[in-house]
Enzyme design. Structure first.
Site, PDB file in Angstrom:
ATOM      1  N   HIS A 174      -2.795   1.317   6.821  1.00 23.89           N
ATOM      2  CA  HIS A 174      -3.110   1.064   5.338  1.00 23.89           C
ATOM      3  C   HIS A 174      -3.094   2.578   4.775  1.00 23.89           C
ATOM      4  O   HIS A 174      -3.905   3.460   5.445  1.00 23.89           O
ATOM      5  CB  HIS A 174      -4.253   0.324   5.470  1.00 23.89           C
ATOM      6  CG  HIS A 174      -4.541  -0.055   3.921  1.00 23.89           C
ATOM      7  ND1 HIS A 174      -3.811  -0.630   3.044  1.00 23.89           N
ATOM      8  CD2 HIS A 174      -5.337   0.454   2.789  1.00 23.89           C
ATOM      9  CE1 HIS A 174      -4.083  -0.749   1.741  1.00 23.89           C
ATOM     10  NE2 HIS A 174      -5.371  -0.157   1.852  1.00 23.89           N
TER      11      HIS A 174
ATOM     12  N   CYS B 115       0.731  -1.246  -0.061  1.00 24.12           N
ATOM     13  CA  CYS B 115      -0.074   0.069   0.054  1.00 24.12           C
ATOM     14  C   CYS B 115       0.907   1.358   0.003  1.00 24.12           C
ATOM     15  O   CYS B 115       0.665   2.087  -0.733  1.00 24.12           O
ATOM     16  CB  CYS B 115      -0.990   0.048   1.171  1.00 24.12           C
ATOM     17  SG  CYS B 115      -0.164   0.029   3.011  1.00 24.12           S
TER      18      CYS B 115
ATOM     19  N   HIS C 229      -5.739   1.920  -4.364  1.00 22.91           N
ATOM     20  CA  HIS C 229      -4.738   1.150  -3.314  1.00 22.91           C
ATOM     21  C   HIS C 229      -4.283  -0.124  -3.720  1.00 22.91           C
ATOM     22  O   HIS C 229      -4.832  -0.672  -4.504  1.00 22.91           O
ATOM     23  CB  HIS C 229      -5.203   1.022  -1.975  1.00 22.91           C
ATOM     24  CG  HIS C 229      -6.359   0.426  -1.731  1.00 22.91           C
ATOM     25  ND1 HIS C 229      -6.581  -0.594  -0.549  1.00 22.91           N
ATOM     26  CD2 HIS C 229      -7.484   0.079  -2.562  1.00 22.91           C
ATOM     27  CE1 HIS C 229      -7.896  -1.313  -0.776  1.00 22.91           C
ATOM     28  NE2 HIS C 229      -8.269  -0.939  -1.851  1.00 22.91           N
TER      29      HIS C 229
END
Length: 164
Positions: free
Chosen positions: A128, A75, A140
């Site tokens: 994240h 990510c 993402h």
């Protein structure tokens, strides 16, 4: 008397010569340079859109923990790669990226802002990150076995950060 009016009201004379559309166009171009920070804001917006486009171009690239591209990403590796390609360096991890951005509210988020998912109240709890694409969606690299994709933000408990 007409000559007196023209000399007393030069703006009116210029307006009639240039036309309203030309004056409004000239004002739109000139006024931002008079406002403090507006040039930086425009540059940041352009940078963010470039980074968003880079992330979108990586659609389908496989997730790999620790990968920073150009063919595999985790990510924060995707956000790092996207902003680096757009001309701005970011730290490596999602938490460090959160700590390096200007924090903004959900109401003032813009396309290209970073979206941070977290478990607590501090930047250290960020786990994240993705790039805001508008309409409640992010680009993402989600997890092992998944690929870079556009996805709806699945929780309201996120933070936003603007890269400057």
């Amino acid at each position: 008397m007409t000559a007196v009016r023209r000399s007393c009201h030069p703006a009116r004379t210029r307006l009639s010569r240039l036309g309203a559309a030309s004056v409004l166009t000239a004002a739109a171009v000139a006024v931002p340079s008079l406002l403090p920070g507006s040039v930086q804001s425009a540059e940041a917006a352009t940078l963010a859109v470039k980074a968003l486009n880079v992330a979108a171009s990586k659609r389908g690239a496989p997730y790999q923990w620790g990968a920073t591209g150009p063919y595999r990403f985790d990510c924060s590796g995707l956000t790092l790669y996207s902003f680096k390609s757009a001309g701005k360096a970011l730290p490596r991890t999602a938490a460090a990226q959160y700590n390096s951005t200007r924090h903004v509210t959900a109401g003032s988020r813009r396309v290209g802002d970073l979206v941070f998912f977290h478990t607590g109240r501090s930047g250290a709890s960020v786990y994240h990150v993705g790039i805001y694409a508008g309409s409640g969606r992010i680009w993402h690299a989600p997890r092992t076995g998944a690929r870079v994709r556009l996805e709806k933000i699945w929780t309201g408990d996120v933070w936003y950060g603007r890269v400057g």
